[in-house]
Write an enzyme that holds these catalytic residues in place. Structure first.
Site, PDB file in Angstrom:
ATOM      1  CG  ASP A  28     -13.699  -6.975   2.522  1.00 19.10           C
ATOM      2  OD1 ASP A  28     -13.395  -6.274   3.506  1.00 19.10           O
ATOM      3  OD2 ASP A  28     -14.166  -6.505   1.468  1.00 19.10           O
ATOM      4  CE1 TYR A  68      -3.602  -2.517   0.455  1.00 20.34           C
ATOM      5  CE2 TYR A  68      -4.657  -0.542   1.304  1.00 20.34           C
ATOM      6  CZ  TYR A  68      -4.745  -1.827   0.814  1.00 20.34           C
ATOM      7  OH  TYR A  68      -5.971  -2.413   0.697  1.00 20.34           O
ATOM      8  CG  ASP A 109      -2.365 -20.133  -1.786  1.00 18.68           C
ATOM      9  OD1 ASP A 109      -1.778 -20.141  -0.678  1.00 18.68           O
ATOM     10  OD2 ASP A 109      -1.944 -20.760  -2.772  1.00 18.68           O
ATOM     11  CE  LYS A 155       1.579 -17.657  -3.184  1.00 21.88           C
ATOM     12  NZ  LYS A 155       0.625 -18.783  -3.243  1.00 21.88           N
ATOM     13  CG  ASP A 201      -8.169  -4.584   1.745  1.00 22.86           C
ATOM     14  OD1 ASP A 201      -9.089  -4.107   2.431  1.00 22.86           O
ATOM     15  OD2 ASP A 201      -8.148  -4.524   0.499  1.00 22.86           O
TER      16      ASP A 201
HETATM   17  C1  IPM Z   1     -10.356  -1.119   4.257  1.00 25.09           C
HETATM   18  C2  IPM Z   1     -10.648  -0.488   2.935  1.00 25.09           C
HETATM   19  C3  IPM Z   1      -9.502   0.457   2.562  1.00 25.09           C
HETATM   20  C4  IPM Z   1      -8.233  -0.381   2.484  1.00 25.09           C
HETATM   21  C5  IPM Z   1      -9.713   1.261   1.275  1.00 25.09           C
HETATM   22  C6  IPM Z   1     -10.990   2.063   1.327  1.00 25.09           C
HETATM   23  C7  IPM Z   1      -8.536   2.143   0.979  1.00 25.09           C
HETATM   24  O1  IPM Z   1     -10.864  -1.470   1.978  1.00 25.09           O
HETATM   25  O2  IPM Z   1     -10.209  -0.372   5.256  1.00 25.09           O
HETATM   26  O3  IPM Z   1     -10.301  -2.342   4.330  1.00 25.09           O
HETATM   27  O4  IPM Z   1      -7.960  -1.004   1.457  1.00 25.09           O
HETATM   28  O5  IPM Z   1      -7.506  -0.429   3.463  1.00 25.09           O
HETATM   29 MG    MG Z   2     -10.965  -3.456   2.737  1.00 23.82          MG
END
Ligand code: IPM
Ligand code: MG
Length: 357
Positions: free
Chosen positions: A252, A141, A224, A192, A248
């Site tokens: 999710d 990032y 993975d 990884k 990240d």
């Molecule tokens: C998160 C979001 C952010 C990230 C984006 C909005 C930049 O997806 O906080 O997980 O990738 O960190």
């Molecule tokens: Mg995110």
């Protein structure tokens, strides 16, 4: 002693959900005489529209002087085509980086009342309680060089740099071990290391730290496989620690196990314990302004804030209890609604949490 909290509503559903969290904070402020004060700043698209940039230096300075920060979400289609150097997301990355908020804690906790809302079978997810510890100020990032350049043959090439220094790995590793000590005493480090040098070093540093935490069991997993295990048998995990990008993605996936990403709060802490608190979900432009977003992730982020940055555990407990009670009552926003429950709006969910408090 008064504590100052910065509120950053942001874009999309951000202002709607932050409004509900603010109501809850106002209520506990009064009920427990917390002496909280609030200041508000713009971030993301809202700041671009007003100041031409996604987060001003003045807002960062203001944030520095606060004890904690509560953020909604940033971004939306309106700013998708803007120069990438000033995209809304850059505001978020700027505040994370400028305040040194390297330790991102993303708990994936399944409320028993929501077992039916998960896309996985109840027996796979019931009792789920994972903590993802994501490194937040390094990795791909932020790695330089980065950009889009034109090659000699005229073709363009996008490039980023994935790197981690030993000290960056060590400090997030320590966060993970220390968190595990207070929980299930297991850390799974995700990398990884079969391909990427940056994560070969990551694994080495984790192994080097492990003997300092003999009460915690360390394991390693390729990313993975970790993605697969999260949807196959997620209860094998206690604390997962990983770099910025893998964290990240995996967070999710873990969020969905709990029924909805609309339930997941997060904390991002720096060395001095100052923290920014935000829901794990984004600005959801597709449902913004409709009053149907789930405010619980933000309300739970506010409770994490009281607990981790302000030491106000009693108020945090009260909020979490109130959320449990509202779920017991069968109230659900659209994202977590299942048969036999009552669908409510964003503000009605806020009302219900206030009433339960
Ligand atoms: C998160 C979001 C952010 C990230 C984006 C909005 C930049 O997806 O906080 O997980 O990738 O960190
Ligand atoms: Mg995110």
């Amino acid at each position: 002693m008064s504590k100052k909290i910065m509120i950053l509503p942001g874009d999309g559903i951000g202002p709607e959900i932050v409004t509900q969290a603010q109501r809850v904070l106002d209520a506990v402020n009064e009920k427990f005489s917390l002496n909280l004060s609030f200041v508000e700043e713009l971030i993301g698209g809202a700041s671009i529209d007003k100041h031409g940039e996604p987060l001003t230096d003045a807002a960062v300075e203001n944030a520095r002087s606060c004890d904690a920060i509560l953020l909604g979400a940033v971004g939306g289609p309106k700013w998708d085509t803007i120069d990438r150097a000033i995209r809304p997301e850059r505001g978020l990355l700027k505040i994370r980086s400028q305040l040194g908020l390297y330790a991102n804690l993303r708990p994936a906790l399944l409320y028993p009342q929501l077992v039916e809302a998960s896309s996985l079978k109840p027996e796979v997810v019931s009792g789920l309680d994972i903590l993802i510890v994501r490194e937040l100020t390094g990795g791909i990032y932020f790695g330089e060089p980065r950009g889009i350049r034109t090659l000699d043959n005229g073709e363009r090439e996008g490039f980023n740099t994935y790197k981690y220094s030993e000290s960056e790995i060590e400090r997030i590793g320590r966060t993970a071990f220390e968190m595990a000590r207070k929980r299930g005493k297991k850390v799974c480090s995700v990398d990884k290391a079969n391909v990427l040098e940056a994560t070969i070093l990551w694994r080495e540093v984790m192994d080097r730290l492990a003997p300092e935490y003999p009460d915690v069991e360390l394991s390693h997993m390729y990313v993975d496989n970790a993605a697969m295990q999260l949807v196959r048998a997620p209860k094998q995990f206690d604390v997962m620690v990983t770099g910025n990008m893998f964290g990240d993605i995996l967070s999710d996936a873990a969020a969905m196990l709990t029924g909805s990403i609309g339930m997941l709060p997060s904390a991002s802490l720096n060395q001095s314990g100052q923290g920014m608190y935000e829901p794990c979900h984004g600005s959801a432009p597709d449902i913004a302004g409709q009053g149907i977003a789930n405010p619980l992730a933000t309300i739970l982020s506010a409770s994490m804030m009281l607990r981790y940055s302000l030491g106000m555990n009693e108020a945090a407990d009260a909020i979490e209890k109130a959320v449990g009670k509202v779920l017991d009552q069968g109230l659900r926003t659209a994202d977590i609604a299942t048969g036999g429950t009552t669908k409510v709006s964003t503000s009605a969910m806020g009302d219900a949490v206030l009433a339960a408090l």
